[in-house]
Write a protein that holds these residues in place. Sequence first.
Motif, PDB file in Angstrom:
ATOM      1  N   GLN A   1     -14.693 -33.888   2.657  1.00  0.00           N
ATOM      2  CA  GLN A   1     -15.162 -33.980   1.276  1.00  0.00           C
ATOM      3  C   GLN A   1     -15.627 -32.617   0.773  1.00  0.00           C
ATOM      4  O   GLN A   1     -15.231 -32.169  -0.317  1.00  0.00           O
ATOM      5  CB  GLN A   1     -16.301 -34.992   1.194  1.00  0.00           C
ATOM      6  CG  GLN A   1     -16.988 -35.082  -0.165  1.00  0.00           C
ATOM      7  CD  GLN A   1     -18.364 -35.709  -0.065  1.00  0.00           C
ATOM      8  OE1 GLN A   1     -19.084 -35.488   0.908  1.00  0.00           O
ATOM      9  NE2 GLN A   1     -18.747 -36.497  -1.063  1.00  0.00           N
ATOM     10  N   LYS A   2     -16.435 -31.923   1.580  1.00  0.00           N
ATOM     11  CA  LYS A   2     -16.975 -30.631   1.175  1.00  0.00           C
ATOM     12  C   LYS A   2     -15.883 -29.570   1.109  1.00  0.00           C
ATOM     13  O   LYS A   2     -15.917 -28.682   0.243  1.00  0.00           O
ATOM     14  CB  LYS A   2     -18.091 -30.214   2.126  1.00  0.00           C
ATOM     15  CG  LYS A   2     -19.336 -31.093   1.997  1.00  0.00           C
ATOM     16  CD  LYS A   2     -20.414 -30.706   3.001  1.00  0.00           C
ATOM     17  CE  LYS A   2     -21.645 -31.608   2.843  1.00  0.00           C
ATOM     18  NZ  LYS A   2     -22.705 -31.277   3.821  1.00  0.00           N
ATOM     19  N   MET A   3     -14.915 -29.632   2.013  1.00  0.00           N
ATOM     20  CA  MET A   3     -13.810 -28.683   1.969  1.00  0.00           C
ATOM     21  C   MET A   3     -13.010 -28.855   0.684  1.00  0.00           C
ATOM     22  O   MET A   3     -12.596 -27.875   0.057  1.00  0.00           O
ATOM     23  CB  MET A   3     -12.893 -28.839   3.180  1.00  0.00           C
ATOM     24  CG  MET A   3     -11.843 -27.742   3.256  1.00  0.00           C
ATOM     25  SD  MET A   3     -10.809 -27.813   4.729  1.00  0.00           S
ATOM     26  CE  MET A   3      -9.649 -29.072   4.244  1.00  0.00           C
ATOM     27  N   CYS A   4     -12.808 -30.099   0.264  1.00  0.00           N
ATOM     28  CA  CYS A   4     -12.069 -30.357  -0.979  1.00  0.00           C
ATOM     29  C   CYS A   4     -12.865 -29.920  -2.206  1.00  0.00           C
ATOM     30  O   CYS A   4     -12.281 -29.464  -3.192  1.00  0.00           O
ATOM     31  CB  CYS A   4     -11.693 -31.834  -1.068  1.00  0.00           C
ATOM     32  SG  CYS A   4     -10.387 -32.313   0.078  1.00  0.00           S
ATOM     33  N   TRP A   5     -14.191 -30.030  -2.158  1.00  0.00           N
ATOM     34  CA  TRP A   5     -15.011 -29.459  -3.237  1.00  0.00           C
ATOM     35  C   TRP A   5     -14.785 -27.959  -3.318  1.00  0.00           C
ATOM     36  O   TRP A   5     -14.616 -27.393  -4.399  1.00  0.00           O
ATOM     37  CB  TRP A   5     -16.500 -29.709  -2.969  1.00  0.00           C
ATOM     38  CG  TRP A   5     -16.969 -31.114  -3.119  1.00  0.00           C
ATOM     39  CD1 TRP A   5     -16.290 -32.179  -3.647  1.00  0.00           C
ATOM     40  CD2 TRP A   5     -18.252 -31.628  -2.728  1.00  0.00           C
ATOM     41  NE1 TRP A   5     -17.058 -33.318  -3.593  1.00  0.00           N
ATOM     42  CE2 TRP A   5     -18.272 -33.006  -3.051  1.00  0.00           C
ATOM     43  CE3 TRP A   5     -19.376 -31.055  -2.145  1.00  0.00           C
ATOM     44  CZ2 TRP A   5     -19.390 -33.820  -2.795  1.00  0.00           C
ATOM     45  CZ3 TRP A   5     -20.481 -31.856  -1.896  1.00  0.00           C
ATOM     46  CH2 TRP A   5     -20.489 -33.214  -2.219  1.00  0.00           C
ATOM     47  N   PHE A   6     -14.795 -27.323  -2.152  1.00  0.00           N
ATOM     48  CA  PHE A   6     -14.607 -25.870  -2.096  1.00  0.00           C
ATOM     49  C   PHE A   6     -13.231 -25.474  -2.638  1.00  0.00           C
ATOM     50  O   PHE A   6     -13.110 -24.526  -3.423  1.00  0.00           O
ATOM     51  CB  PHE A   6     -14.778 -25.389  -0.655  1.00  0.00           C
ATOM     52  CG  PHE A   6     -14.480 -23.931  -0.451  1.00  0.00           C
ATOM     53  CD1 PHE A   6     -15.305 -22.949  -0.972  1.00  0.00           C
ATOM     54  CD2 PHE A   6     -13.358 -23.541   0.267  1.00  0.00           C
ATOM     55  CE1 PHE A   6     -15.034 -21.606  -0.779  1.00  0.00           C
ATOM     56  CE2 PHE A   6     -13.076 -22.201   0.467  1.00  0.00           C
ATOM     57  CZ  PHE A   6     -13.911 -21.227  -0.057  1.00  0.00           C
ATOM     58  N   LEU A   7     -12.185 -26.196  -2.246  1.00  0.00           N
ATOM     59  CA  LEU A   7     -10.835 -25.897  -2.719  1.00  0.00           C
ATOM     60  C   LEU A   7     -10.741 -26.045  -4.237  1.00  0.00           C
ATOM     61  O   LEU A   7     -10.080 -25.242  -4.908  1.00  0.00           O
ATOM     62  CB  LEU A   7      -9.820 -26.819  -2.033  1.00  0.00           C
ATOM     63  CG  LEU A   7      -9.602 -26.574  -0.536  1.00  0.00           C
ATOM     64  CD1 LEU A   7      -8.763 -27.692   0.067  1.00  0.00           C
ATOM     65  CD2 LEU A   7      -8.945 -25.224  -0.289  1.00  0.00           C
ATOM     66  N   GLU A   8     -11.401 -27.058  -4.773  1.00  0.00           N
ATOM     67  CA  GLU A   8     -11.412 -27.251  -6.227  1.00  0.00           C
ATOM     68  C   GLU A   8     -12.106 -26.078  -6.920  1.00  0.00           C
ATOM     69  O   GLU A   8     -11.640 -25.586  -7.965  1.00  0.00           O
ATOM     70  CB  GLU A   8     -12.110 -28.560  -6.573  1.00  0.00           C
ATOM     71  CG  GLU A   8     -12.135 -28.871  -8.068  1.00  0.00           C
ATOM     72  CD  GLU A   8     -12.824 -30.189  -8.366  1.00  0.00           C
ATOM     73  OE1 GLU A   8     -12.218 -31.037  -9.027  1.00  0.00           O
ATOM     74  OE2 GLU A   8     -13.997 -30.366  -7.930  1.00  0.00           O
TER      75      GLU A   8
END
Length: 219
Positions: free
Chosen positions: A69-76
């Motif tokens: 979840q946090k990695m996808c926040w970062f990618l966004e």
Amino acid sequence: EQQHWERWVYKEDWSDKEKKVFVEENDRRLNYGAWLLNNGNLEYINPEYYFFLQFYEADFEPKFIQAQQKMCWFLEYVDNNQNLYGSDIKKPRRMGATHIFISRSIRKSSKGRFKRVGIMSTDYKKAKENNFEPLVYAYENLNKHYKPNGESGTIKILYEKKSESIESYETLNGWIRIAHTTVKGFDGQKLVEFWFDEYSKVIGKINPLQIISVHKKCI
């Protein structure tokens, strides 16, 4: 009852009304994200992670994992910041990052015309086993409402869309291509995404900074 992520299972025998609700609600979530109660905690899932959880197909069913979840926040965040070329992600083994990037590649390359993704891995054997085979399976089993027509080949996946006016297909001119590590792998191509997988394994053979320098001009 324990609260956790559950995939919204699509059923072919649904009525047209039920299918319409499924598509419209998923479209909304793919644009704005969704909220999830996870063991009593309210969690936000952004569109990137929602696509993975809801639509990614593999030999396992994705589960909600906070590190993902946090990695996808970062990618966004990186995607939306025009001052950044990309990201360098250092992560523990077996956290599912490769599958998230495969999901991301499918999503990005099928969102419009001329959306091209280049994936570079250490060698062809690793590229085939770790990237291409899971990519083909995920693409071929994608929900039909979110899958452009196309065909998979040995080194690329091509997309087409059906014309609205006649029974024919119009190419999206988008692709996902996988290559082994070379300095000029996708040089000269216009890419919507360049994914350099496990670059630390080529240090000492090729300078990864040379590859990054060439390919950041492709984005």
